[in-house]
Write a protein that holds these residues in place. Structure first.
Motif, PDB file in Angstrom:
ATOM      1  N   PRO A 110       0.804  -1.219   0.000  1.00  0.00           N
ATOM      2  CA  PRO A 110       0.000   0.000   0.000  1.00  0.00           C
ATOM      3  C   PRO A 110       0.840   1.274   0.000  1.00  0.00           C
ATOM      4  O   PRO A 110       0.436   2.286  -0.603  1.00  0.00           O
ATOM      5  CB  PRO A 110      -0.827  -0.110   1.282  1.00  0.00           C
ATOM      6  CG  PRO A 110      -0.158  -1.137   2.118  1.00  0.00           C
ATOM      7  CD  PRO A 110       0.491  -2.066   1.151  1.00  0.00           C
ATOM      8  N   ALA A 111       2.003   1.241   0.640  1.00  0.00           N
ATOM      9  CA  ALA A 111       2.865   2.421   0.641  1.00  0.00           C
ATOM     10  C   ALA A 111       3.348   2.740  -0.773  1.00  0.00           C
ATOM     11  O   ALA A 111       3.386   3.911  -1.188  1.00  0.00           O
ATOM     12  CB  ALA A 111       4.052   2.213   1.578  1.00  0.00           C
ATOM     13  N   VAL A 112       3.710   1.698  -1.526  1.00  0.00           N
ATOM     14  CA  VAL A 112       4.127   1.903  -2.917  1.00  0.00           C
ATOM     15  C   VAL A 112       2.969   2.461  -3.745  1.00  0.00           C
ATOM     16  O   VAL A 112       3.139   3.387  -4.540  1.00  0.00           O
ATOM     17  CB  VAL A 112       4.635   0.574  -3.531  1.00  0.00           C
ATOM     18  CG1 VAL A 112       4.802   0.701  -5.049  1.00  0.00           C
ATOM     19  CG2 VAL A 112       5.950   0.165  -2.897  1.00  0.00           C
ATOM     20  N   LEU A 113       1.777   1.895  -3.534  1.00  0.00           N
ATOM     21  CA  LEU A 113       0.603   2.340  -4.293  1.00  0.00           C
ATOM     22  C   LEU A 113       0.227   3.782  -3.987  1.00  0.00           C
ATOM     23  O   LEU A 113      -0.215   4.527  -4.875  1.00  0.00           O
ATOM     24  CB  LEU A 113      -0.582   1.417  -3.978  1.00  0.00           C
ATOM     25  CG  LEU A 113      -0.487  -0.009  -4.537  1.00  0.00           C
ATOM     26  CD1 LEU A 113      -1.527  -0.908  -3.896  1.00  0.00           C
ATOM     27  CD2 LEU A 113      -0.649  -0.007  -6.052  1.00  0.00           C
ATOM     28  N   ILE A 114       0.399   4.202  -2.747  1.00  0.00           N
ATOM     29  CA  ILE A 114      -0.014   5.542  -2.338  1.00  0.00           C
ATOM     30  C   ILE A 114       1.034   6.600  -2.663  1.00  0.00           C
ATOM     31  O   ILE A 114       0.715   7.679  -3.191  1.00  0.00           O
ATOM     32  CB  ILE A 114      -0.333   5.574  -0.824  1.00  0.00           C
ATOM     33  CG1 ILE A 114      -1.579   4.740  -0.533  1.00  0.00           C
ATOM     34  CG2 ILE A 114      -0.547   7.006  -0.330  1.00  0.00           C
ATOM     35  CD1 ILE A 114      -1.834   4.522   0.947  1.00  0.00           C
ATOM     36  N   PHE A 115       2.308   6.293  -2.385  1.00  0.00           N
ATOM     37  CA  PHE A 115       3.329   7.345  -2.453  1.00  0.00           C
ATOM     38  C   PHE A 115       4.063   7.425  -3.781  1.00  0.00           C
ATOM     39  O   PHE A 115       4.702   8.445  -4.054  1.00  0.00           O
ATOM     40  CB  PHE A 115       4.326   7.176  -1.294  1.00  0.00           C
ATOM     41  CG  PHE A 115       3.733   7.543   0.032  1.00  0.00           C
ATOM     42  CD1 PHE A 115       3.712   8.859   0.459  1.00  0.00           C
ATOM     43  CD2 PHE A 115       3.148   6.578   0.839  1.00  0.00           C
ATOM     44  CE1 PHE A 115       3.142   9.205   1.667  1.00  0.00           C
ATOM     45  CE2 PHE A 115       2.576   6.910   2.054  1.00  0.00           C
ATOM     46  CZ  PHE A 115       2.569   8.233   2.472  1.00  0.00           C
ATOM     47  N   THR A 116       3.975   6.411  -4.612  1.00  0.00           N
ATOM     48  CA  THR A 116       4.590   6.529  -5.939  1.00  0.00           C
ATOM     49  C   THR A 116       3.962   7.656  -6.754  1.00  0.00           C
ATOM     50  O   THR A 116       4.692   8.486  -7.325  1.00  0.00           O
ATOM     51  CB  THR A 116       4.495   5.193  -6.706  1.00  0.00           C
ATOM     52  OG1 THR A 116       5.202   4.183  -5.990  1.00  0.00           O
ATOM     53  CG2 THR A 116       5.114   5.333  -8.094  1.00  0.00           C
ATOM     54  N   PRO A 117       2.614   7.754  -6.828  1.00  0.00           N
ATOM     55  CA  PRO A 117       2.032   8.870  -7.593  1.00  0.00           C
ATOM     56  C   PRO A 117       2.361  10.245  -7.000  1.00  0.00           C
ATOM     57  O   PRO A 117       2.310  11.260  -7.719  1.00  0.00           O
ATOM     58  CB  PRO A 117       0.516   8.612  -7.515  1.00  0.00           C
ATOM     59  CG  PRO A 117       0.385   7.170  -7.163  1.00  0.00           C
ATOM     60  CD  PRO A 117       1.565   6.859  -6.302  1.00  0.00           C
ATOM     61  N   ILE A 118       2.674  10.300  -5.719  1.00  0.00           N
ATOM     62  CA  ILE A 118       2.993  11.576  -5.072  1.00  0.00           C
ATOM     63  C   ILE A 118       4.435  11.994  -5.357  1.00  0.00           C
ATOM     64  O   ILE A 118       4.711  13.136  -5.731  1.00  0.00           O
ATOM     65  CB  ILE A 118       2.755  11.484  -3.548  1.00  0.00           C
ATOM     66  CG1 ILE A 118       1.253  11.314  -3.262  1.00  0.00           C
ATOM     67  CG2 ILE A 118       3.285  12.720  -2.827  1.00  0.00           C
ATOM     68  CD1 ILE A 118       0.929  11.088  -1.790  1.00  0.00           C
ATOM     69  N   PHE A 119       5.369  11.047  -5.199  1.00  0.00           N
ATOM     70  CA  PHE A 119       6.786  11.383  -5.319  1.00  0.00           C
ATOM     71  C   PHE A 119       7.320  11.267  -6.744  1.00  0.00           C
ATOM     72  O   PHE A 119       8.310  11.913  -7.091  1.00  0.00           O
ATOM     73  CB  PHE A 119       7.615  10.479  -4.405  1.00  0.00           C
ATOM     74  CG  PHE A 119       7.474  10.797  -2.943  1.00  0.00           C
ATOM     75  CD1 PHE A 119       7.170  12.081  -2.512  1.00  0.00           C
ATOM     76  CD2 PHE A 119       7.640   9.812  -1.981  1.00  0.00           C
ATOM     77  CE1 PHE A 119       7.032  12.379  -1.169  1.00  0.00           C
ATOM     78  CE2 PHE A 119       7.512  10.096  -0.626  1.00  0.00           C
ATOM     79  CZ  PHE A 119       7.207  11.389  -0.221  1.00  0.00           C
ATOM     80  N   PHE A 120       6.680  10.450  -7.575  1.00  0.00           N
ATOM     81  CA  PHE A 120       7.200  10.218  -8.923  1.00  0.00           C
ATOM     82  C   PHE A 120       7.298  11.499  -9.755  1.00  0.00           C
ATOM     83  O   PHE A 120       8.320  11.719 -10.429  1.00  0.00           O
ATOM     84  CB  PHE A 120       6.335   9.178  -9.646  1.00  0.00           C
ATOM     85  CG  PHE A 120       6.935   8.671 -10.925  1.00  0.00           C
ATOM     86  CD1 PHE A 120       7.961   7.735 -10.901  1.00  0.00           C
ATOM     87  CD2 PHE A 120       6.488   9.126 -12.152  1.00  0.00           C
ATOM     88  CE1 PHE A 120       8.520   7.260 -12.084  1.00  0.00           C
ATOM     89  CE2 PHE A 120       7.039   8.667 -13.334  1.00  0.00           C
ATOM     90  CZ  PHE A 120       8.064   7.729 -13.298  1.00  0.00           C
ATOM     91  N   PRO A 121       6.273  12.378  -9.733  1.00  0.00           N
ATOM     92  CA  PRO A 121       6.410  13.633 -10.493  1.00  0.00           C
ATOM     93  C   PRO A 121       7.568  14.507 -10.014  1.00  0.00           C
ATOM     94  O   PRO A 121       8.182  15.225 -10.815  1.00  0.00           O
ATOM     95  CB  PRO A 121       5.059  14.339 -10.263  1.00  0.00           C
ATOM     96  CG  PRO A 121       4.120  13.248  -9.869  1.00  0.00           C
ATOM     97  CD  PRO A 121       4.940  12.270  -9.101  1.00  0.00           C
TER      98      PRO A 121
END
Length: 431
Positions: free
Chosen positions: A339-350
C-alpha cells in the motif's frame, strides 16, 4: 473546495487507520467519502466502481498471483534445506558461520519465494535451533535472520517491483528485476559485515570444514532450485516471454520440482491454492482501492500540493531525495510495503521526474526504503515472524537490530545517491 477535500481525504484515511480499519478499506472508504463531497452521488458511485474494475485491468498484474503460488509451492516443496546447504558453502568459514549461512539462505530463498516473511520463517526456522545449539545468543541469531529477510524482495522475481511498474506508468519490469540484484546483494553483504563484527567480538564458532566432494554434491543438489531464477529471469531478459508468462512458467517448474523432491503431496494442493487466493485477494483489493485514491488525489491536487511544498523548501535533488527517504522510512514503520508503494509513488514520482531521476533508479530506492519497514516496529511483518521463529520478544531483539539498521541505511543512501548501483546491470543488458 479541492484543497479542503484533499485535507478531508487525508484526515479520513488516517482516522480509519487509527481506529483499526484494514488499510484497503481505509483507502477505499476515505476515497469514496471524499468523492461524494466532490461530485453528485451517482457520478461518485459510478466513477468509484469504474476505477475499482479498471484498476485491476492490467495484464502485468496476472504475474502477482502466479509468483505468489510459485513461492508457496516452494515453501512447501523442500527447497529451503537445499538452499541452506548451498548457503553454508557460499558463506564460507568465518566467525559466526551459521549466521552468515542464514543471511545467504534468506537471500536465495527470498528471491525464489518473493516473500520476506516466508524467508524469515523457512530459513530462520531451520537456522535458529542450529545456532542455539552452537552457543549463539538467541537475540543475535534472530536479529541476523530478521535483518536479512527482506533481501529477496529486491532480488527478482519480485511482486513488489511489478506493483511499482504498474503504478509508475509502465516502467520496464525486466529493467526493475535486473536493477534489484546489486542493491539486494549489498543489503546482504552489509548484514554479514555487522554479523561478522559481532560474532568476532563474542567469539562465535566457525563451521566445520566441508570436503570438496561434499561441496560438489550440495551444489548439484541445489541446481534445480536455482534454475528457477535462471529460467524465469533469463527468459524475461532474452525476450522469450513476458514477466507474466514467466510467472506461469515458475508455477509449473516449482510444482514439478516439488513433486520430484517428494516433499509436496497432491492433498496439499487445495490448501496451497486457498492460501494463494487469500494473499492475492489482499494485494488486488489494495490495488483496486488505490485506483480510487489516485483519481481522488488528482482531483484534489494533493500530489501537486506536496510537490510544490517540497520544491518550495529546496530545489536541490540531494536534499529532496533525503527528505523523501526520511518520509518513507517513517511511513514504513506503520504501513505495509505494497500500500505504501501504491499511495506514495504517484505523489513522489512527479517530483523525481522533474529533475530527471530514472524511474528504475527511483523504484529500487523506494522499494528498498519501504522494505526496511518490514523489519522495524511497530508493524514490521518480518520482524514479528522472525521473533516468533527465534522464540524471543520484540523488545528483546530491537536493540540487537540497531547496528543492522545502521548498515542497511548506509546501503539505502548509497543506492539513493549512486544511480549506477541500480542502473549498471540494466544498462549493461540494454534494458
Amino acid at each position: 473546495m479541492t484543497l479542503s477535500a484533499g485535507l478531508l481525504l487525508l484526515f479520513l484515511f488516517f482516522l480509519l487507520l487509527l481506529i483499526g480499519v484494514p488499510i484497503a478499506i481505509s483507502i477505499a472508504g476515505a476515497s469514496i467519502l471524499t468523492m461524494l463531497i466532490l461530485f453528485p452521488f451517482d457520478v461518485a458511485v459510478f466513477t468509484s466502481a469504474q476505477k475499482l474494475v479498471s484498476g485491476l485491468d492490467s495484464f502485468s498484474l496476472l504475474a502477482i498471483p502466479f509468483f505468489i503460488l510459485s513461492g508457496i509451492i516452494m515453501n512447501n516443496g523442500g527447497i529451503a534445506i537445499r538452499l541452506i546447504n548451498l548457503a553454508k558453502i557460499i558463506s564460507g568459514r568465518m566467525p559466526g558461520s551459521l549466521a552468515h549461512t542464514n543471511v545467504v539462505g534468506n537471500a536465495l530463498f527470498g528471491s525464489i519465494s518473493g516473500s520476506a516473511v516466508a524467508a524469515a520463517a523457512a530459513i530462520g526456522g531451520v537456522m535458529s535451533p542450529l545456532q542455539e545449539k552452537e552457543g549463539y545468543d538467541r537475540t543475535y541469531s534472530t536479529a541476523v535472520n530478521v535483518a536479512s529477510a527482506p533481501t529477496g524482495l529486491l532480488i527478482p522475481p519480485s511482486g513488489l517491483l511489478i506493483v511499482y511498474s504498474l503504478v509508475s506508468g509502465g516502467t520496464s519490469v525486466a529493467a526493475l528485476f535486473i536493477a534489484g540484484y546489486l542493491p539486494g546483494i549489498l543489503w546482504a553483504i552489509a548484514t554479514m559485515i555487522v554479523a561478522y563484527v559481532i560474532a568476532k567480538k563474542k567469539n562465535y564458532p566457525v563451521s566445520a570444514k566441508i570436503s570438496f566432494s561434499e561441496k560438489i554434491k550440495v551444489f548439484l543438489d541445489a541446481i534445480p532450485s536455482l534454475l528457477l531464477i535462471v529460467i524465469v529471469i533469463g527468459g524475461i531478459i532474452a525476450g522469450i516471454f513476458t514477466a507474466t508468462e514467466g510467472s506461469a512458467i515458475a508455477v509449473i517448474y516449482s510444482f514439478i520440482l516439488s513433486l520430484c523432491y517428494r516433499s509436496l503431496k497432491l492433498k496439499d494442493i487445495p490448501r496451497i491454492l486457498v492460501e494463494t487466493v487469500e494473499m492475492t485477494a489482499i494485494i488486488m483489493l489494495l490495488v483496486a482501492a488505490s485506483s480510487i485514491l489516485s483519481i481522488v488525489m488528482s482531483f484534489t491536487g494533493i500530489p501537486e500540493a506536496i510537490t510544490s511544498g517540497i520544491l518550495s523548501l529546496t530545489d536541490n535533488p540531494i536534499v529532496i531525495l533525503l527528505l523523501m527517504n526520511i518520509i518513507l522510512l517513517f511511513i514504513g514503520t506503520f504501513m505495509d510495503i505494497t500500500p505504501a508503494v501504491l499511495i506514495f509513488t504517484p505523489i513522489f514520482f512527479p517530483i523525481v521526474s522533474s529533475f530527471g531521476m530514472d524511474p528504475v533508479h527511483f523504484g529500487i530506492m523506494m522499494c528498498l526504503n519501504l522494505c526496511i519497514g518490514s523489519i522495524t516496529p511497530p508493524v514490521g511483518s518480518a520482524l514479528f515472524v522472525g521473533a516468533s521463529v527465534g522464540k524471543v520478544k520484540i523488545e528483546q531483539v530491537t536493540k540487537p537490530l540497531l547496528p543492522f539498521y545502521g548498515a542497511i541505511i548506509v546501503v539505502l543512501l548509497a543506492v539513493t545517491y549512486i544511480p549506477e548501483i541500480s542502473l549498471f546491470l540494466p544498462n549493461l543488458l540494454d534494458l
